[in-house]
Design an enzyme around this catalytic site. Structure first.
Site, PDB file in Angstrom:
ATOM      1  N   ARG A  35       0.817  -1.218   0.000  1.00  8.20           N
ATOM      2  CA  ARG A  35       0.000   0.000   0.000  1.00  8.20           C
ATOM      3  C   ARG A  35       0.848   1.263   0.000  1.00  8.20           C
ATOM      4  NH1 ARG A  35      -4.832  -1.992   4.059  1.00  8.20           N
ATOM      5  NH2 ARG A  35      -6.177  -2.753   2.395  1.00  8.20           N
ATOM      6  N   LYS A 198     -17.823 -18.473   2.789  1.00  7.07           N
ATOM      7  CA  LYS A 198     -19.267 -18.374   2.991  1.00  7.07           C
ATOM      8  C   LYS A 198     -19.988 -17.728   1.818  1.00  7.07           C
ATOM      9  CE  LYS A 198     -19.135 -18.027   7.974  1.00  7.07           C
ATOM     10  NZ  LYS A 198     -19.136 -17.064   9.070  1.00  7.07           N
ATOM     11  N   GLY A 354      -9.025  -9.459  -0.087  1.00  8.54           N
ATOM     12  CA  GLY A 354      -7.853  -9.840   0.693  1.00  8.54           C
ATOM     13  C   GLY A 354      -7.233 -11.192   0.397  1.00  8.54           C
TER      14      GLY A 354
HETATM   15  P1  AMP Z   1     -13.562 -15.144   2.434  1.00  5.82           P
HETATM   16  O1  AMP Z   1     -13.007 -14.245   3.489  1.00  5.82           O
HETATM   17  O2  AMP Z   1     -15.036 -15.410   2.553  1.00  5.82           O
HETATM   18  O3  AMP Z   1     -13.136 -14.767   1.030  1.00  5.82           O
HETATM   19  O4  AMP Z   1     -12.932 -16.564   2.723  1.00  5.82           O
HETATM   20  C1  AMP Z   1     -11.566 -16.811   2.615  1.00  5.82           C
HETATM   21  C2  AMP Z   1     -11.282 -18.061   3.383  1.00  5.82           C
HETATM   22  O5  AMP Z   1     -12.039 -19.117   2.854  1.00  5.82           O
HETATM   23  C3  AMP Z   1      -9.851 -18.500   3.344  1.00  5.82           C
HETATM   24  O6  AMP Z   1      -9.271 -18.296   4.597  1.00  5.82           O
HETATM   25  C4  AMP Z   1      -9.943 -19.987   3.007  1.00  5.82           C
HETATM   26  O7  AMP Z   1      -9.143 -20.788   3.847  1.00  5.82           O
HETATM   27  C5  AMP Z   1     -11.391 -20.285   3.244  1.00  5.82           C
HETATM   28  N1  AMP Z   1     -11.849 -21.463   2.484  1.00  5.82           N
HETATM   29  C6  AMP Z   1     -11.697 -21.704   1.190  1.00  5.82           C
HETATM   30  N2  AMP Z   1     -12.170 -22.929   0.884  1.00  5.82           N
HETATM   31  C7  AMP Z   1     -12.626 -23.468   2.029  1.00  5.82           C
HETATM   32  C8  AMP Z   1     -13.211 -24.723   2.371  1.00  5.82           C
HETATM   33  N3  AMP Z   1     -13.426 -25.654   1.446  1.00  5.82           N
HETATM   34  N4  AMP Z   1     -13.534 -24.924   3.652  1.00  5.82           N
HETATM   35  C9  AMP Z   1     -13.317 -23.975   4.586  1.00  5.82           C
HETATM   36  N5  AMP Z   1     -12.781 -22.786   4.333  1.00  5.82           N
HETATM   37  C10 AMP Z   1     -12.428 -22.532   3.067  1.00  5.82           C
END
Ligand code: AMP
Length: 396
Positions: A35, A198, A354
């Site tokens: 940044r 999620k 991120g």
């Molecule tokens: P987000 O902040 O919603 O973009 O989620 C990112 C996170 O999703 C990362 O830390 C990944 O480790 C997690 N992630 C990706 N695939 C999976 C999965 N199959 N099960 C659990 N967590 C996951």
């Protein structure tokens, strides 16, 4: 509207809102200076035009006034190194220290103000506080894309005091141009890849993307909510049981809008949420009890690669597996490599949010995609179709 490229900075003091919210280790050393680097071109532009620069930023989340750990003095040395110039420092962003330092500033000089969030008025968007900041300079430049989704004093409210002297910085201009290229004028086919844990946190983006994309690839933890909604067994995978109807709505909307929804069809499952667990390749509709989906399997990697590499515009947000564990990073790496190959073949690729930025950096592929956004939440809101206050303040 005036732009940074045609503004006459000679003898002017430019108040530049930057995003120096960098990660620091326990010894207050910067662990990722992306940044800070991103802000340098705008600073140099003002200086080379004969102006002086007053930098203002937040750092961290100080809640009770000034605190050593969130002081911007930890960033000062890095700015000096990158500019090759001494940078003056004001121990407060308003009041006597800021006024005296700003008044003494000469053309070609740079002043860094202390953390804006040491004053709660910043996040409240307080007008009197914004007026005090505004009194320090002759014009305002917003180059903080990372906080453009917040209507804070320094990111939006301050614009009221510079009706004719407010500009986007070069970083902001690049960010806006990249997102607009993808969302407003995509060359087709346009493919979005959404991952992460999620579906609930991505719902508005997914719905907005369904009106724009040709292909929507879904991976990561959110896939299991879709599998369960379709009647599948997802074992111990992350699954939002209250979002099953939503997953069905998304699938139906994709069908109606003619979007090719590409869901993972092969999963690497494990018997524990760690790097050492046992693994199996399974059908994401039939994950055994006690097992959880951690990454996309090789067959899904191939399917995703075919779609990505046939695309002319690509947007990627969110890892398709738990890439923080090396054994479950292969799927996310494959996606990053496919995007790099598509980019080499002339596609435009935008990576943001991120975790996908962390992933592309981890794989060393950040130079092989078209644009890596510096804005996490701001980028996602922009893609959702929300007008960001930090952008509206300048356009309005
Ligand atoms: P987000 O902040 O919603 O973009 O989620 C990112 C996170 O999703 C990362 O830390 C990944 O480790 C997690 N992630 C990706 N695939 C999976 C999965 N199959 N099960 C659990 N967590 C996951």
């Amino acid at each position: 509207m005036k732009t940074i490229n045609d503004y006459d900075f000679k003898g002017k003091k430019a108040l530049v809102r930057v995003d120096f919210n960098v990660p620091l280790d326990s010894l207050s050393r910067i662990t990722d200076d992306t940044r800070v680097r991103a802000a340098i071109p705008t600073i140099q532009k003002v200086l080379s035009g004969g102006g002086a620069v007053i930098l203002m930023s937040h750092l961290g989340r100080p809640k009770k006034g000034p605190e050593e750990a969130s002081s911007l003095k930890h960033v000062r040395g890095r700015v000096e190194e990158l500019l090759g110039l001494p940078v003056k420092f004001a121990a407060d962003c308003i009041g006597v220290p800021a006024r005296e330092a700003a008044a003494a500033l000469q053309p070609g000089e740079v002043l860094l103000l202390e953390n804006l969030r040491f004053h709660p008025e910043e996040e409240k968007g307080d007008e009197a506080f914004a007026r005090e900041l505004a009194s320090l300079g002759d014009l305002w430049i917003n180059d903080a894309f990372g906080t453009a989704h917040r209507a804070h004093a320094s990111t939006a409210i301050i614009a009221r005091f510079f009706p004719d002297d407010k500009l986007f910085g070069l970083l902001m201009m690049n960010e806006i141009a990249s997102v607009d290229k993808v969302m407003l004028h995509p060359e087709r086919p346009f493919t979005a890849i959404m991952g992460g844990s999620k579906v609930s946190s991505k719902i508005n983006i997914i719905m907005n993307l369904l009106d724009k994309v040709d292909n929507l690839i879904l991976g990561g933890g959110m896939v299991y909510t879709f599998m369960k909604a379709r009647g599948g067994q997802v074992g111990a995978s992350v699954c939002e049981n209250d979002k099953l109807p939503l997953a069905l709505d998304i699938m139906e909307a994709a069908g109606k809008k003619g979007v090719n929804l590409v869901l993972s069809h092969q999963t690497v499952a494990s018997d524990g949420f760690n790097n050492e667990a046992n693994t199996r390749i399974v059908d994401p509709m039939q994950i055994p009890d006690g097992w959880m989906g951690m990454d996309i399997g090789p067959a899904t990697r191939d399917t995703f690669a075919r779609v990505i590499e046939a695309s002319r515009t690509i947007l990627w947000n969110g890892p398709v597996g738990v890439f923080e564990f090396p054994r479950f990073a292969a799927g996310t790496r494959a996606v990053a490599e496919s995007i790099a190959r598509a980019t080499a073949n002339g596609a435009f690729s935008l990576i943001g949010g991120g975790d996908s930025v962390a992933a592309i950096n981890q794989f060393g592929l950040e130079k092989q995609v078209s644009y890596v956004s510096t804005g996490g939440g701001a980028l996602l809101e922009y893609i959702e179709g929300i007008e960001l206050p930090g952008i509206a303040a300048i356009r309005g």
